[in-house]
Motif scaffolding. Structure first.
Motif, mmCIF file in Angstrom:
data_model
loop_
_atom_site.group_PDB
_atom_site.id
_atom_site.type_symbol
_atom_site.label_atom_id
_atom_site.label_comp_id
_atom_site.label_asym_id
_atom_site.label_seq_id
_atom_site.Cartn_x
_atom_site.Cartn_y
_atom_site.Cartn_z
ATOM 1 N N PRO A 412 50.925 -8.967 3.472
ATOM 2 C CA PRO A 412 51.651 -9.329 2.496
ATOM 3 C C PRO A 412 50.825 -10.114 1.433
ATOM 4 O O PRO A 412 49.845 -10.886 1.943
ATOM 5 N N VAL A 413 51.037 -9.925 0.166
ATOM 6 C CA VAL A 413 50.018 -10.495 -0.925
ATOM 7 C C VAL A 413 50.509 -12.167 -0.675
ATOM 8 O O VAL A 413 51.319 -12.420 -0.258
ATOM 9 N N LEU A 414 49.448 -12.748 -1.375
ATOM 10 C CA LEU A 414 49.613 -13.994 -1.700
ATOM 11 C C LEU A 414 50.635 -14.673 -2.450
ATOM 12 O O LEU A 414 51.091 -13.762 -3.531
ATOM 13 N N ARG A 415 51.545 -15.419 -2.050
ATOM 14 C CA ARG A 415 52.423 -16.121 -3.027
ATOM 15 C C ARG A 415 51.830 -16.483 -4.324
ATOM 16 O O ARG A 415 50.770 -17.184 -4.299
ATOM 17 N N GLY A 416 52.372 -16.363 -5.201
ATOM 18 C CA GLY A 416 51.639 -16.750 -6.735
ATOM 19 C C GLY A 416 50.788 -15.176 -7.370
ATOM 20 O O GLY A 416 50.629 -15.508 -8.413
ATOM 21 N N THR A 417 50.880 -14.374 -6.577
ATOM 22 C CA THR A 417 50.179 -13.121 -7.119
ATOM 23 C C THR A 417 50.852 -12.573 -8.481
ATOM 24 O O THR A 417 52.159 -12.381 -8.405
ATOM 25 N N ALA A 418 50.279 -12.131 -9.374
ATOM 26 C CA ALA A 418 51.020 -11.745 -10.701
ATOM 27 C C ALA A 418 50.337 -10.565 -11.252
ATOM 28 O O ALA A 418 49.077 -10.491 -11.008
ATOM 29 N N LEU A 419 51.033 -9.541 -11.352
ATOM 30 C CA LEU A 419 50.581 -8.206 -12.108
ATOM 31 C C LEU A 419 51.260 -8.309 -13.432
ATOM 32 O O LEU A 419 52.150 -8.270 -13.947
ATOM 33 N N LEU A 420 50.064 -8.473 -14.459
ATOM 34 C CA LEU A 420 50.439 -8.772 -15.829
ATOM 35 C C LEU A 420 50.519 -7.118 -16.485
ATOM 36 O O LEU A 420 49.248 -6.620 -16.474
ATOM 37 N N LEU A 421 51.416 -6.742 -17.073
ATOM 38 C CA LEU A 421 51.442 -5.600 -17.623
ATOM 39 C C LEU A 421 50.900 -5.686 -19.136
ATOM 40 O O LEU A 421 50.565 -4.631 -19.316
ATOM 41 N N ASP A 422 51.426 -6.640 -19.832
ATOM 42 C CA ASP A 422 50.975 -6.719 -21.151
ATOM 43 C C ASP A 422 51.118 -8.137 -21.328
ATOM 44 O O ASP A 422 51.560 -9.080 -20.494
ATOM 45 N N GLN A 424 53.748 -9.809 -22.615
ATOM 46 C CA GLN A 424 54.888 -10.552 -22.568
ATOM 47 C C GLN A 424 55.809 -10.238 -21.285
ATOM 48 O O GLN A 424 56.876 -10.438 -21.043
ATOM 49 N N THR A 425 54.913 -9.206 -20.612
ATOM 50 C CA THR A 425 55.722 -8.886 -19.200
ATOM 51 C C THR A 425 54.875 -8.722 -17.993
ATOM 52 O O THR A 425 53.625 -8.585 -18.089
ATOM 53 N N ALA A 426 55.280 -9.475 -16.835
ATOM 54 C CA ALA A 426 54.687 -9.432 -15.697
ATOM 55 C C ALA A 426 55.533 -9.026 -14.466
ATOM 56 O O ALA A 426 56.654 -9.381 -14.269
ATOM 57 N N TYR A 427 54.741 -8.787 -13.498
ATOM 58 C CA TYR A 427 55.538 -8.981 -11.966
ATOM 59 C C TYR A 427 54.906 -10.232 -11.476
ATOM 60 O O TYR A 427 53.767 -10.500 -11.415
ATOM 61 N N LEU A 428 55.870 -11.108 -10.664
ATOM 62 C CA LEU A 428 55.311 -12.178 -10.133
ATOM 63 C C LEU A 428 55.885 -12.402 -8.641
ATOM 64 O O LEU A 428 57.025 -12.204 -8.367
ATOM 65 N N TRP A 429 54.942 -12.576 -7.562
ATOM 66 C CA TRP A 429 55.300 -12.728 -6.226
ATOM 67 C C TRP A 429 55.562 -14.247 -5.912
ATOM 68 O O TRP A 429 54.661 -14.803 -5.756
ATOM 69 N N THR A 430 56.941 -14.542 -6.045
ATOM 70 C CA THR A 430 57.132 -15.976 -5.560
ATOM 71 C C THR A 430 57.351 -16.056 -4.193
ATOM 72 O O THR A 430 57.751 -17.393 -3.688
ATOM 73 N N THR A 431 57.493 -15.290 -3.372
ATOM 74 C CA THR A 431 57.193 -14.942 -1.999
ATOM 75 C C THR A 431 55.970 -14.261 -1.474
ATOM 76 O O THR A 431 55.776 -13.446 -2.297
ATOM 77 N N GLY A 432 55.550 -14.620 -0.186
ATOM 78 C CA GLY A 432 54.492 -14.085 0.302
ATOM 79 C C GLY A 432 53.508 -14.831 1.313
ATOM 80 O O GLY A 432 54.157 -15.865 1.582
ATOM 81 N N TYR A 433 52.414 -14.577 1.404
ATOM 82 C CA TYR A 433 51.553 -15.279 2.360
ATOM 83 C C TYR A 433 51.341 -16.586 1.682
ATOM 84 O O TYR A 433 50.656 -16.764 0.691
ATOM 85 N N VAL A 434 51.595 -17.747 2.414
ATOM 86 C CA VAL A 434 51.112 -19.147 1.971
ATOM 87 C C VAL A 434 50.121 -19.696 2.937
ATOM 88 O O VAL A 434 50.305 -19.984 3.977
ATOM 89 N N PRO A 435 48.724 -19.742 2.412
ATOM 90 C CA PRO A 435 47.659 -20.156 3.047
ATOM 91 C C PRO A 435 48.020 -21.620 4.010
ATOM 92 O O PRO A 435 47.341 -21.832 5.127
ATOM 93 N N GLN A 436 48.594 -22.501 3.169
ATOM 94 C CA GLN A 436 48.623 -23.825 3.628
ATOM 95 C C GLN A 436 49.519 -23.837 4.959
ATOM 96 O O GLN A 436 49.528 -24.490 5.930
ATOM 97 N N LEU A 437 50.689 -22.740 5.033
ATOM 98 C CA LEU A 437 51.429 -22.636 6.121
ATOM 99 C C LEU A 437 50.978 -21.560 7.061
ATOM 100 O O LEU A 437 51.612 -21.579 8.207
ATOM 101 N N ASP A 438 49.888 -20.916 6.795
ATOM 102 C CA ASP A 438 49.458 -19.848 7.553
ATOM 103 C C ASP A 438 50.446 -18.906 8.021
ATOM 104 O O ASP A 438 50.484 -18.233 9.164
ATOM 105 N N THR A 439 51.235 -18.568 7.198
ATOM 106 C CA THR A 439 52.264 -17.586 7.635
ATOM 107 C C THR A 439 53.012 -16.836 6.161
ATOM 108 O O THR A 439 52.871 -17.652 5.198
ATOM 109 N N TYR A 440 53.630 -15.840 6.430
ATOM 110 C CA TYR A 440 54.662 -15.447 5.294
ATOM 111 C C TYR A 440 56.240 -15.543 5.895
ATOM 112 O O TYR A 440 56.304 -14.833 7.042
#
Length: 518
Positions: A412-422, A424-440
């Motif tokens: 799984p991608v890191l939480r906070g990963t963003a795919l910026l399309l332009d 004004q538009t983006a995909y944002l992963w607000t869930t995902g792998y969290v290094p501090q918790l060492d888990t998704y």
């Protein structure tokens, strides 16, 4: 930020910090509360006044649980195949140590309801009447207490037996329950029309108020208590899972571990009894106000009208819910749009409250919605805002499996990963792998939110700045003590707030703290 014409940009939004006592920062609520305490912590320990309503057994379970949280509640040892170091779990250090509040379990206000009365009410054949009867057992008991007792209660805890959860929700099947007619059936029989109506598959609802609301115990209680006090609904099986076992000797239902339950319920008790929430965002810019738009179709409304509301959240983290007008706001299967007068009035309510709190209008006002904003309502929003306040409309939508990103092949991608399309538009992963918790923490590959800056009154903000704000708003759910939610608070509770506002007993509640709704 400049965007190449033919390339997408993958970025990462830093995990937002939270502020606790003494201005100390931590990204994790549990760490911050354990190390520093709530951000508005008093120098002296605060006594809170708790009232509990339930069966004698339920009250006993809450008292026992309350005694346990006066001291450390440990995380259970790892099961077979689990990691030894489970960073997403944490020992609960004790109510006073973590939150600086306390209450004496033997001195709480207790209101007992006979289990037989709950059993009888939940067995009424008509679900609307059953829910109404059960809710009134709790509501009437509290109202009687308020009439007879001078001591105020900060929060009412409703300790619910499992039969309420099983039998008092929409479409509850109530299989295996010996059903009995209620007053509604007796009135129908007295009219001598019941056999004919039943044969025709029709129920006469004339002059029957119980059919005005959705038959849902949770919604009914939250709506009734909007003008009483905040509530915390908790199942007896959550408080004492070891006391409820099936025939095979296993717990009746799977619950979170005792330490996590303590963290979550204690956070709710603090939030609902104190003037400030337990933590606040350290990264939100001053002068910024966030609004989540709420729409909900009114049940059984012949004109197809809907209720509208706005949830306002500030840099302190706490929120206020403003009820707007009912009207023909639904314009499609999933589209709602306000008429100009209603849009202007609703936003004016928000701005008046902001002005009262800060003695000046906001610099930026972000309106989060799950649909687009049409010209009529957008122009009304802008007209309601004073000169100098930049109004920004942001659409936040969940996605399915159509967009996936992976890390190192299939992780799984890191939480906070963003795919910026332009711009004004983006995909944002607000869930995902969290290094501090060492888990998704999730059952499947995380899906992103689709974020679009739809409109702005003045300058359009940077897309990255909007994503940073949304990441922060995923960390201020004070009804639990999680590292983060998948949705920003402006969107996460929209449906629940709408469900409560459409109940008949919620009428007249134009402005109320958000803590009354959760």
């Amino acid at each position: 930020m400049k965007f190449p014409e033919t390339s997408l940009i993958v970025d990462h939004i830093h995990e937002p910090d939270l502020e606790f006592a003494f201005g100390q920062l931590s990204p994790h609520p549990k760490d911050g509360l354990f190390l520093y305490g709530p951000h508005a912590r008093s120098k002296k320990m605060r006594e809170i006044r708790v009232g509990v309503v339930g069966t004698t057994e339920g009250i006993g379970h809450f008292r026992s649980w309350s005694r346990k949280i006066q001291q450390v509640v440990s995380v259970p040892p790892p099961g077979k195949g689990e990691k030894q170091d489970r960073l997403h779990l944490a020992n609960f250090p004790g109510l006073e140590e973590a939150f600086g509040i306390s209450f004496e379990p033997d001195e709480i206000s207790t209101l007992s309801i006979p289990a037989a009365d709950i059993e009888k009410a939940t067995s009424i054949v008509n679900l609307h009447e059953a829910v109404d009867k059960v809710a009134k057992l709790f509501i009437d008991r509290v109202r009687k207490h308020l009439r007879n007792e001078e001591q105020a209660v900060d929060v009412w805890v409703l300790a619910l037996p499992e039969i309420i959860y099983d039998r008092c929700r929409p479409e509850s099947r109530r299989s295996g329950v010996t059903m009995a007619p209620g007053e509604f059936a007796r009135r129908q029989k007295a009219k001598k029309v019941l056999p004919l109506l039943v044969a025709a598959g029709v129920i006469d609802q004339t002059d029957e108020d119980i059919f005005a609301d959705v038959p849902d115990f949770h919604r009914r209680i939250k709506a009734e208590f909007l003008n009483i006090a905040p509530t915390q609904l908790v199942r007896e099986t959550t408080l004492a899972p070891e006391a409820f076992k099936n025939k095979a000797g296993y717990p009746l239902r799977k619950t979170q571990d005792a330490a996590t339950v303590a963290w979550n319920l204690a956070t709710g008790l603090y939030y609902k009894t104190q003037p400030k929430p337990p933590w606040r965002l350290a990264t939100i810019r001053p002068g910024v106000c966030y609004i989540g738009m709420v729409y909900k179709s009114l049940p059984h409304d012949p004109d197809g009208h809907a209720c509208c509301a706005a949830q306002m959240f500030l840099n302190e983290g706490d929120g206020v819910v403003f009820r707007g007008a009912n009207g023909p706001w639904k314009t499609g299967d999933y589209e709602y749009h306000l008429k100009p007068d209603a849009a202007k009035r609703l936003l004016s309510l928000v701005l008046e409250t902001y002005q009262e709190l800060y003695n000046e209008p906001p610099l930026e006002l972000f309106i989060h919605g799950q649909t687009y904003f049409n010209d009529e309502e957008w122009n009304a929003f802008c007209a309601a805002a004073p000169k100098g306040t930049n109004v920004v409309g942001v659409r936040i939508r969940t996605t399915g499996g159509e967009t996936k990103l992976f890390r190192d092949g299939d992780y799984p991608v890191l939480r906070g990963t963003a795919l910026l399309l332009d711009q004004q538009t983006a995909y944002l992963w607000t869930t995902g792998y969290v290094p501090q918790l060492d888990t998704y923490i999730g059952p499947e590959t995380p899906n992103p939110l689709h974020i679009t800056i739809m409109r702005s009154k003045y300058a359009t903000p940077e897309i990255r700045s909007v994503l940073e704000d949304i990441m922060g708003l995923t960390k201020i759910n004070y009804n639990s003590c999680n590292f983060n939610d998948g949705l920003p608070v402006t969107v996460r509770f929209a449906r629940m707030v709408g469900d409560i506002l459409t109940m008949g007993s919620a009428k007249g509640q134009e402005k109320q703290p958000f803590k009354y709704y959760v």
